[in-house]
Every structure is written in structure tokens, then in C-alpha cells.
Design an enzyme around this catalytic site. Structure first.
Site, short mmCIF file in Angstrom:
data_model
loop_
_atom_site.label_atom_id
_atom_site.label_comp_id
_atom_site.label_asym_id
_atom_site.label_seq_id
_atom_site.Cartn_x
_atom_site.Cartn_y
_atom_site.Cartn_z
N HIS A 150 0.84 -1.48 -0.13
CA HIS A 150 0.30 0.35 -0.22
C HIS A 150 0.90 1.20 0.06
CE1 HIS A 150 -4.18 2.23 0.62
NE2 HIS A 150 -2.96 3.02 1.69
N HIS B 256 -10.32 2.31 -1.78
CA HIS B 256 -10.55 2.61 -0.38
C HIS B 256 -11.05 1.21 0.05
CE1 HIS B 256 -10.10 3.43 4.29
NE2 HIS B 256 -9.11 3.68 3.87
#
Length: 739
Positions: A44, A90
Site C-alpha cells: 500500500h 478504500h
């Protein structure tokens, strides 16, 4: 370190990673340091699987003020003003906890925008679910997820006073185990008042502002860098909890702060929280930093340094202030009833030194942490076989179908029908600049009062095309975003991308990713739409099922005269023309009719000619500038029949085609095609001007219909407008609320 293997596994680190850590530190790390490396080297945060393919993205143009590498990208929109924008994913948090995941996704992207010094003025989203029409557990689950995500987006955005003006929504079986929630925000800034995420100047104080730190979100960056399985519900504590009212205060405090010459830089505490913000700020400047973690404001008792560095509690910022300005900064944040604490200072050591109650508890060289982060050259399939199990589409199936029945079923399908149930939950007109109605199709448009222009923006991804041919799908995504802007009367200037893919440990997924990046590079170069910001989301996989390649593209462009914003709905007494390249060859590969009524979506893809696409934009812009067009819409999902029908239904007018239209003419799809509407009373003179624009080009202009009456008559399709309204406007709400 005791139980090293267990600690490394918990932190998603390999033994090879650990050897690198030993080399960087020249000693064994403690648990705090392991946690920091784990977060910063997560997929990430480090982009370790994707970075090598992102190199070479076109990112420069005379109008680009800030490209990739900062919190958001910025383009010059004229009059001394810039547009600041970015899209983020998200996905994992929203699948685990849909309301909180979607809400904090919105909050996070907004902070990226106002951290640059901009005022957020518009948001979009691209959300993707499994089949919500199924009357079974899967359908029920995804209706629940959809309700939660929409509520979270609206709940946060509405409280912030930032209009959600549009977006994209899609439903495919590949998302049944892993939904996607991509959030985009755009802000306006003065070009000489841009702020950056930097920490420099020896002795300058480092100040923490915003909410107190809690234990929510611990391990979020690492969680988002892994696949899902049946026990993913246990990951719920890694999902952050947002408070939009606090973020609204933080926004106002920051905007007040930016008006005064008090700070050097500012950074949002996003993924990996205080760790990423501090290391990135110091790293961009080649500085060092000392942080006293016991001075960090907390809302839970007995929090330790490990938790403070890795918490992803929302609504927090890190500021590098100018020395001597501390009191003024504290006064501003106290006024807005926000926490504000001096927690450290900038040094020239090149190291991050962490202290707890006066004792050093961690020390890490800053540059090597990023410079020696793993860059993985994962296996890439040279001969992908994931499509082999799909049978070829048998087009002869369509010969037995009734076009009228197909048309009605598609009009009611969630892929096509009106999503007012969703958009009515968003405040789309706050700030009074919204020109186009949310959910009305095509690009969304806002007025920029500061320079008397307008901005058009469109979020898009042709998912099934990307699955069948990732490179071609990516090219068509970039082109479609720019085409939507041209159909509003604007010129696309740049894009931001959110690259959502499956498990990178699968060589075929990495092939999809590589091909997608090549497609984006090629299209952005030819269409002159540089990539100024973006995000990569990998490991979108559950129980070994990868999502389709989903490169969400958001294009942003300028409309010089807001009064010339082009409509996408048709009215009465218009002649409808089909504008397309002469070489256009409509096909069914990846089409909506193949998805719902064929035996497969697997068929040849109509490739896009990017030079034709660029020429189409020019034709549309010139025609609109001359006042020749009353409205326009492109032919996309559902083909000509559904595009024409949607434009008429939105304008509450019937239509009648003037020539025979085969099943292929009605429902096949290919790029770079539009329907344009001109005034019937001025048709002859208008048509002459349009022909002048297309002379000596590869484009042909064919009249296919005229508007009027109370029926949709398109080829063999005939449906009363009243019934079409019911199908189009009521079906989505019925699906969500009654199944």
C-alpha cells in the site's frame, strides 16, 4: 529477537526483508522499528510490485503545476488558479465495514487536497459491487454493502460541505468477494499559494494537529496489502473510524493557517499514520527528525510508541512550522477546538529518532528506508490463459432474441437505469457551483467563480473490455474520460488513476497490470492528458478469485465558457445524427448485451484509434463553440439503442428512428461514437457547418432519428415514454428496497 518468524509473519515481512533491515540499521531492530518497516514497505505504501511499471507515465505539460510525488496533482486552469485533484482506493476497509470504510476513504482524499492549500469543491466516486439483483445471499450481501457504502460517502461528504457531483457504479460477479470504493476530490487553489509535504530547516518545530490518536486503524496499510479469506471479519479493528465534523474544523483551521506565513510544509496522516507522514516529509527534503511520542495527544489510555506510530486514526495532520511561529499556530487550532502539540523538530541527521519519556526508543535512517524498499520483479505471464475457460460468444444466439424485450430488460438493469436512489443521498449542490445534475450521465461540471470558467470531470472504467484485453481497455478508459469532457464542451487536460487489481503474486495479474500501464502510457501521450496523481490497489482477491483489471480513470478538463456547457439530454424538435469514424466496426465483445443475453462476453474487441478520438474531441469542441449542438451523448454501454433512449428519457421526449436498424446497429458497442442533436428548424445550415468540420476527415455523419411524441421508436423497438420512465427511473430503488 525472540519468535522472529512469528513477528515477521505478523508484519507481512520476509526473511529477505529482515536481512535488508539488518543492513540498514547495522543491528537488530526492535518491535517499533519492525512495525515501521512493515508499514513503509507494505504494498500500500511502497508500491513494491507496481513501481517498475508506473515509470514512464506521461506527467508533463505546460499546464501541469504538480505531477506525481506529492499529496495530489495540480493543473493550471487559467486566471492564476489551479485545480488540485487525486483519486484513492478504500476497497478493503469498505468490504469489511462499508459505512466506516467508505466514509474514511472520502475523508482521506479530502485531506490530500486541502493539505496542498486548496479548498475542496467537488467529489466523485467509482464504486463496484457484485450482482445486487439476485434474490439470494449474495444479492442480499451486496445490497447491504451498497447501502453502507453510499451512506458512508454521503454521511462524510455532506457534513464536510463538499458536493458529490457524480461518479460511476458497476455490478460484476468478480466483485462478489471484494468490492471497490474509489474516492476522488478536486479543489481550487491560487497558483502562488501551493503547500507541500516537506520538513526542512534545522530546528524548525514539528507540530501535530487535529484529532487525538486512538487504536483504530492499527495495521490498516498492511491489511490493505493482503488478500481476503473467510475470516476477514476479524480485520474489523484495522478499519478507521471517521468524524467529519472534526475534519470540517480541521479544514477551516488549515485554510486559515495557509493565509499566514507560518509553516514550511504540511502532510496528512493517512495510511501508516504518523509513520508515513513523518518519514515522507523528512525524506522529500533530505532532512532528519526527532519525535517525542509521549507528547502525541491520545484518546485511549496506556498507548505505546508502536501504536502511536502505526495508528491510522483519522483527521490528523503533521506540520513543519517556521521556528518562532508556534504560538500563532497553536492559537489558530485552539480557536477551532482542535488538538495542537509540538512533538518534535527537524534535524540534519538524516535519521528518524523517536523518544518515549526522554529515552530513545527507535532510530532509523530515513533515506535508506525508501531507497532500499523492496522493488519486486514479480513473475509476469508470457502466455496468459485466464480467458481460455471462457467459451467464444455465439452471435447467432442474438438472432432469436426480440430487440424490444432485450431493450426493456436492459433499461431496468442496474448497469443502465437511473441511480437517483444513490445520488439523492449526496448533497450535490452545496457551495452553489454545480452545473450538471448528479447522476445525469457523462462528465460532471462545476463553475469556478474565481476565473469565470468551469471544470468538467469524469470517472470511468470499461471493466469487461479491460478483462478481455487490459491494454485496450486502459486506452479506452482514458479516451472515454476525455470524450465525456468533450461532450460537455470542455478540453481534457489531465487524468488521475486508481489501478485496482487482484493478487500480484499471480503472474497473470501482473501481466494484466503491465498491459494496463502500457495502455495508459500510450493513450495519455497521444491524447495529451498527462497523469498527475494516482493510486495502486492490489490484492483485491478473495478465496483465490481475483477481480477483473479495473483501472479507474478520472479525467479533468476546462470549459472556457460555463454558459456553453453542453447537455446530455434531448428535447423536442431535434434531429439526431450519428457521428463516428468511417472505419468504425461495432462489435459485441465485452458488451452489455453479451453479458446479459449471450453465452459469453468473449469476442473480438473493437480497437480504438486514438488519433480518431482526438479528432472527435476537436469536432465536438468546435461545433459546440459555434453553437451548432443542442445536446450530445456518446454510445457506450448498451449501444446506440440505450444511449439514444437515455438521452430522450432524461429530456422527457420521445423519438423515432428514420432508417432500419439491425440488432448489431442497436446493441453492439465500439469506442469513438457519439450522437449529436441539432435544431430541426435550422438543420440545413447547421448540417452544412458540421460537414465542413468533418470534411477530409475519417468521420461520417448520418441522420438516424428525430425527437418528439410520447414513444421511443428505435428500429424494431417501440415503447411508450411513460413506461420507459418507469423502467428507467424506478427500477434501481425497487431492487435495493424490495428484494
Amino acid at each position: 529477537m525472540e519468535n522472529l518468524e512469528s513477528v515477521l509473519k505478523q508484519h507481512k515481512l520476509t526473511l529477505e526483508d529482515y536481512q535488508k533491515i539488518l543492513h540498514i540499521l547495522q543491528r537488530e531492530p526492535n518491535l517499533i522499528e519492525i512495525g515501521i518497516f512493515s508499514a513503509m514497505w507494505s504494498e500500500h505504501c511502497s508500491y513494491k510490485s507496481s513501481k517498475i511499471y508506473l515509470k514512464g507515465f506521461p506527467s508533463d505539460a505546460k499546464w501541469v503545476l504538480q505531477g506525481p510525488g506529492e499529496n495530489a496533482g495540480i493543473i493550471d486552469i487559467g486566471g492564476g488558479y489551479g485545480a488540485v485533484f487525486k483519486i484513492e482506493s478504500h476497497n478493503h476497509p469498505s468490504f469489511i465495514e462499508p459505512y466506516a470504510g467508505a466514509a474514511t476513504g472520502v475523508g482521506g482524499i479530502m485531506r490530500d487536497i486541502f493539505t496542498m492549500g486548496a479548498k475542496p469543491v467537488a467529489s466523485l466516486n467509482a464504486i463496484r459491487f457484485g450482482d445486487i439483483t439476485q434474490n439470494n445471499s449474495t444479492g442480499s450481501k451486496h445490497r447491504y454493502l451498497l447501502r453502507g457504502v453510499v451512506s458512508g460517502i454521503g454521511g462524510y461528504g455532506n457534513c464536510m460541505g463538499v458536493p458529490t457531483i457524480g461518479g460511476e457504479m458497476s455490478f460484476e460477479s468478480c466483485y462478489e468477494g471484494n468490492i471497490l470504493v474509489n474516492a476522488f476530490t478536486l479543489g481550487i487553489i491560487k497558483n502562488d499559494e501551493i503547500f507541500y509535504g516537506r520538513a526542512e530547516g534545522i530546528g524548525n518545530p514539528v507540530i501535530y494537529v487535529g484529532s487525538k490518536t486512538g487504536r483504530d486503524g492499527l495495521g490498516g496499510a498492511v491489511m490493505s496489502s493482503d488478500s481476503f479469506s473467510e475470516d476477514s471479519k476479524s480485520l474489523r479493528p484495522t478499519v478507521q473510524i471517521g468524524d467529519p465534523f472534526t475534519e470540517k474544523l480541521l479544514l477551516e483551521a488549515c485554510l486559515e493557517l495557509f493565509k499566514k506565513d507560518l509553516i514550511v510544509g504540511i502532510q496528512d496522516m493517512g495510511a501508516a499514520g504518523l509513520t508515513s507522514s513523518s518519514f515522507e516529509m523528512a525524506g522529500r527534503s533530505g532532512s532528519g527528525m526527532i519525535l517525542h511520542l509521549d507528547k502525541v495527544p491520545t484518546r485511549e489510555e496506556k498507548m505505546n510508541p508502536y501504536e502511536l506510530m502505526l495508528s491510522e486514526s483519522q483527521e490528523r495532520m503533521l506540520i513543519c512550522a517556521k521556528k518562532g511561529c508556534e504560538a500563532n499556530i497553536i492559537e489558530i487550532f485552539n480557536k477551532w477546538e482542535l488538538d495542537c502539540a509540538i512533538i518534535g523538530e527537524v534535524t540534519n541527521s538524516g535519521k528518524m529518532e523517536l523518544y518515549w519519556e526522554g529515552t530513545k526508543c527507535a532510530e532509523i535512517p530515513i533515506a535508506p528506508l525508501s531507497e532500499e524498499a523492496p522493488i519486486l520483479k514479480r513473475a509476469v505471464s508470457q502466455n496468459p490463459t485466464y480467458l481460455d475457460s471462457l467459451p467464444p460468444l455465439k452471435e447467432e444466439i442474438f438472432q432469436a432474441l426480440n430487440p424490444n424485450e432485450i431493450f426493456q430488460k436492459l433499461l431496468k438493469n442496474p448497469d443502465i437505469c437511473d441511480k437517483a436512489w444513490v445520488y439523492e443521498q449526496y448533497d450535490s449542490t452545496v457551495q452553489t457551483n454545480t452545473i450538471t445534475k448528479a447522476g445525469s450521465g457523462g462528465a460532471s461540471v462545476i463553475r469556478v467563480k474565481e476565473n469565470n470558467k468551469a471544470l468538467a470531470m469524469s470517472a470511468i472504467c470499461p471493466i469487461r473490455i479491460c478483462y478481455l484485453n487490459p491494454k485496450e481497455g486502459a486506452k479506452q478508459a482514458v479516451a472515454k474520460a476525455g470524450r465525456d469532457i468533450a461532450l460537455r464542451g470542455g478540453r481534457a487536460l489531465a487524468i488521475t488513476d486508481c489501478l485496482n487489481f487482484g493478487n500480484p503474486e499471480n503472474p497473470e495479474v501482473m501481466w494484466q497490470f503491465k498491459e494496463t500501464c502500457e495502455g495508459i502510457k500510450e493513450s495519455c501521450k497521444i491524447l495529451n492528458t498527462p497523469v498527475v496523481s494516482g493510486n495502486v490497489s492490489l490484492y483485491n482477491q478473495t478465496n483465490q478469485q481475483d477481480i477483473y483489471p479495473t483501472p479507474t480513470i478520472v479525467g479533468v478538463g476546462v470549459i472556457d465558457n460555463p454558459l456553453k456547457t453542453l447537455s446530455s439530454k434531448f428535447s423536442a424538435n431535434l434531429s439526431i445524427y450519428h457521428l463516428k469514424p468511417k472505419s468504425c466496426n461495432p462489435q459485441f465483445g465485452g458488451s452489455l448485451v453479451a453479458k446479459h443475453f449471450g453465452n459469453s462476453i468473449k469476442a473480438p474487441i473493437a480497437p480504438i484509434n486514438l488519433q480518431d478520438e482526438l479528432l472527435l474531441w476537436d469536432i465536438l469542441l468546435k461545433a459546440n463553440d459555434k453553437g451548432l449542438l443542442k445536446a450530445a451523448i456518446d454510445i457506450y454501454q448498451g449501444g446506440l439503442a440505450l444511449s439514444l433512449a437515455k438521452a430522450c428519457i432524461r429530456g422527457q421526449v420521445g423519438c423515432e428512428s428514420i432508417q432500419p436498424l439491425s440488432f448489431q446497429n442497436l446493441f453492439a458497442e465500439s469506442p469513438t461514437q457519439v450522437l449529436i442533436a441539432i435544431n430541426t428548424q435550422k438543420e440545413e445550415i447547421t448540417l452544412k457547418s458540421l460537414m465542413d468540420l468533418t470534411t477530409n476527415s475519417n468521420f461520417c455523419l448520418t441522420k438516424i432519428a428525430h425527437t418528439g411524441g410520447d414513444k421511443l421508436k428505435i428500429g424494431d423497438i417501440s415503447l411508450p415514454l411513460q413506461q420507459a420512465n418507469k423502467y428507467y427511473f424506478e427500477s434501481f430503488k425497487t431492487t435495493i428496497e424490495t428484494l
